[in-house]
Design a protein around this motif. Sequence first.
Motif, PDB file in Angstrom:
ATOM      1  N   CYS A  99       0.848  -1.186   0.000  1.00 52.99           N
ATOM      2  CA  CYS A  99       0.000   0.000   0.000  1.00 52.99           C
ATOM      3  C   CYS A  99       0.885   1.238   0.000  1.00 52.99           C
ATOM      4  O   CYS A  99       1.915   1.274   0.654  1.00 52.99           O
ATOM      5  N   HIS A 159       0.192   4.021   1.326  1.00 61.98           N
ATOM      6  CA  HIS A 159      -0.006   4.839   2.524  1.00 61.98           C
ATOM      7  C   HIS A 159       0.278   4.097   3.810  1.00 61.98           C
ATOM      8  O   HIS A 159       0.290   4.688   4.876  1.00 61.98           O
ATOM      9  N   CYS A 160       0.434   2.781   3.728  1.00 63.16           N
ATOM     10  CA  CYS A 160       0.588   1.979   4.936  1.00 63.16           C
ATOM     11  C   CYS A 160       1.739   1.009   4.738  1.00 63.16           C
ATOM     12  O   CYS A 160       2.121   0.707   3.629  1.00 63.16           O
ATOM     13  N   CYS A 190      -6.044  -2.537   0.439  1.00 55.35           N
ATOM     14  CA  CYS A 190      -5.272  -2.520   1.679  1.00 55.35           C
ATOM     15  C   CYS A 190      -6.243  -2.746   2.838  1.00 55.35           C
ATOM     16  O   CYS A 190      -7.190  -1.977   3.008  1.00 55.35           O
ATOM     17  N   CYS A 213      -6.170   0.499   5.503  1.00 60.03           N
ATOM     18  CA  CYS A 213      -6.777   1.810   5.271  1.00 60.03           C
ATOM     19  C   CYS A 213      -7.901   1.759   4.248  1.00 60.03           C
ATOM     20  O   CYS A 213      -8.599   2.736   4.052  1.00 60.03           O
ATOM     21  N   GLU A 234      -7.638   1.584   1.104  1.00 56.48           N
ATOM     22  CA  GLU A 234      -7.195   2.062  -0.205  1.00 56.48           C
ATOM     23  C   GLU A 234      -7.268   0.910  -1.215  1.00 56.48           C
ATOM     24  O   GLU A 234      -6.938  -0.235  -0.885  1.00 56.48           O
TER      25      GLU A 234
HETATM   26 ZN    ZN Z   1      -3.179   1.251   3.223  1.00 61.51          ZN
END
Ligand code: ZN
Length: 731
Positions: free
Chosen positions: A447, A449-450, A465, A468, A470
């Motif tokens: 991911c 963002h993570c 994901c 989150c 996403e």
């Molecule tokens: Zn994520």
Amino acid sequence: MDGPEFFDQGDLVSVLTTQPLGRALDYRAPEGGCHRGAFVEVPLGPRKVLGVVWGAGQGDYDLSKIRAVIRVLDAAPMREEMRSFLARAAAYTLTPMPAMLRLATRAPGLGDPPSMRRVYRRGLSEPERMTDARRRVLATLQEYGDLSFTLKELAEQAGVTPSVVKGLVGQGAVAEEDSPRDLPFPRLDPELPGKALTDDQAAGAEVLAEAVRSQSYGTTLLRGVTGSGKTEVYLEAVAATLRAGRQALVLLPEIALTEQFLHRVEERFGAKPAEWHSGATMTERRRIWRMVGQGQAQLVIGARSALFLPFQSLGLIVVDEEHDTSYKQEDGVLYHARDMAVLRASICGAQVVLASATPSLETWANVEAGKYRRLDLTSRFGPAVMPQMGAIDMRDEGLRSDRWVSPTLQAEVNKRLEKGEQAMLFINRRGYAPVTLCRACGHQIGCDHCDARMVEHRFLKRLICHQCGESKPMPEVCPSCEAVDRLAPVGPGVERLGEEAAALWPDARVAVLSSDMYGSARALKAEIAGIAAGAADIIIGTQLVAKGHNFPNLTLVGVIDADLGLMGSDLRAAERTFQLMRQVAGRAGRAEAPGAALLQTYQPDHPVIRAILAGDEEAFWSAEAKERHQAGVPPYGRMAGIILSGPDVAQVFDAGNLLAQRDAPLRRIGAQVFGPAPAPIARVRGRHRVRLLVKAEKSAPLQEALAQWVAQVKLKGELRLAVDIDPQSFY
Ligand code: ZN
Ligand code: ADP
């Protein structure tokens, strides 16, 4: 709480609002005065906001600037008991009061007067000419008797256009009238005959009824395998509560709130209870909130947030499947519904029933300590017995690395299919495959963002994901080396297992049940009902099938990876695995045909797996209790998690280090701090996460010390700090 119960016009009152302010604000009581606890509208800057009169004003603000309460809302004032509950829950969870008040006012238009809506009933005349559509409208009204429909509801229910209804109104065959929106709930009748209980059940029901009649606080663990009749027994406690003129609340994990269950309640009491859950419409939420407050909803069935409804006279709270992890709210206000149920009941003199086949160690320990009563239902109702449990030692099965159903399990499923029975394959992993790997460069798709890998969901044709949410389309080429056609799924998810099952049993009807595969909870429930009625031969499912559904024709459960839950670092890993495996196994053999549960495992000698196989709960719990006792962890010690998060990793770590150094408030109570360390998932939604863990002795005054300790961090910019008392998950 002290101070007057009524304030005259112009008196200084302290008003708690739902706005994130540090304290309650002073106002002047409005014309006509107001009660303590009154719901009011007050000016705040240019806005009007909702608040509750909490007590006498503090008078420490410039008196000339104090403004008046705009108006008192048309709702029963918040009772002393509720104010005290919110205050104590806030102190326990270290939650600011405005956030607690938001939980207690989660219904729209609380201040609006009960508005009217246009409803339709059977009229006095007959239609001049009868058509099929007209007949359906009249039959619908006939069938539902006194119930009144809106135009839209009636047309939908009868399967006609609104103009058909309007036509009937014109001829006087249907009457149109205005009625208040917030209708009371129909009376429930506790005197209707319940099922004839077995001796065991009757004895349990009597103990609970007696406790309810005492009108005092007490908590009972109601323990019994799935199908032993726990629901029948606690419905008798509900009956005793209704007879005493008090209200009852039954909490269920969200997914267990089925039509099936509501139907049982209706059968027992002759009418539907109020149903409080995330799918309820705004109108319905408002109706429930108001009617509960006026004592005109006797029984509420709900998800955890129903605990914060303004009951007028709460006499009983049932927490069904009390061990269920969904009772812990993991964002916003971090509370555990089981603990809050006990708190609320102890304040208002109500009884709590914690029902489970596999109680949490917390509850177990409270029973041992003599704080909770314990009732056991020993056998399943009727001819069904507990399923036979067995292990399949995967080391001997010689399975290919991209296959998950062992030959042994396959043969067992075949036997069930030949007899026309159902089999279930259980894997607690959503999606198609947990990892997508590039066979050219070894890259795993993560991911953005993570710090988590993206999970392929083939059904949705996306990578998702699970941290989150996403999602992105499956790439055509490797995002790292741009190789074509080299991306490969690794490991199984429920969808991939479904594919394998379809290949292994081409003639069988295979149904895959995973919460993300249905548009709505209702669609999912409908699907489950269909499957229970025989619409599938093989059921492939995640955790959600373990919860409270009846599959009468199911006689075999195969657990694809019994080791999965044991790998985590979570202190409750063993407990969770034990509960989940027992619950899943409990799905088999509910009716006449005996059931079996087979666990595929690479470690058949692991103590948890052995305890599951032996069906020796007491042995498992004693061993688990001993280990936690030695480690000084819950329920024998206290823990709190601190999560610091922010976009700037250095800032987050600095704050964590500062807390670790300035630990004097914690040392004073003998507590220890661990960390800061990157959280197991160190980045979520682009925010870096650092956690600290605090451990203290059971009797230590933890909350006070924590409050002093965390107050040392100044939350500048986007830095956030969350305190999680009694953390349940460690991500
Ligand atoms: Zn994520
Ligand atoms: P649990 O809540 O422990 O899983 P339930 O109360 O749901 O058990 O009971 C399982 C099934 O057995 C239900 O269909 C229920 O209606 C039925 N049952 C339990 N006890 C009785 C009884 N005494 N008489 C008739 N049916 C019963």
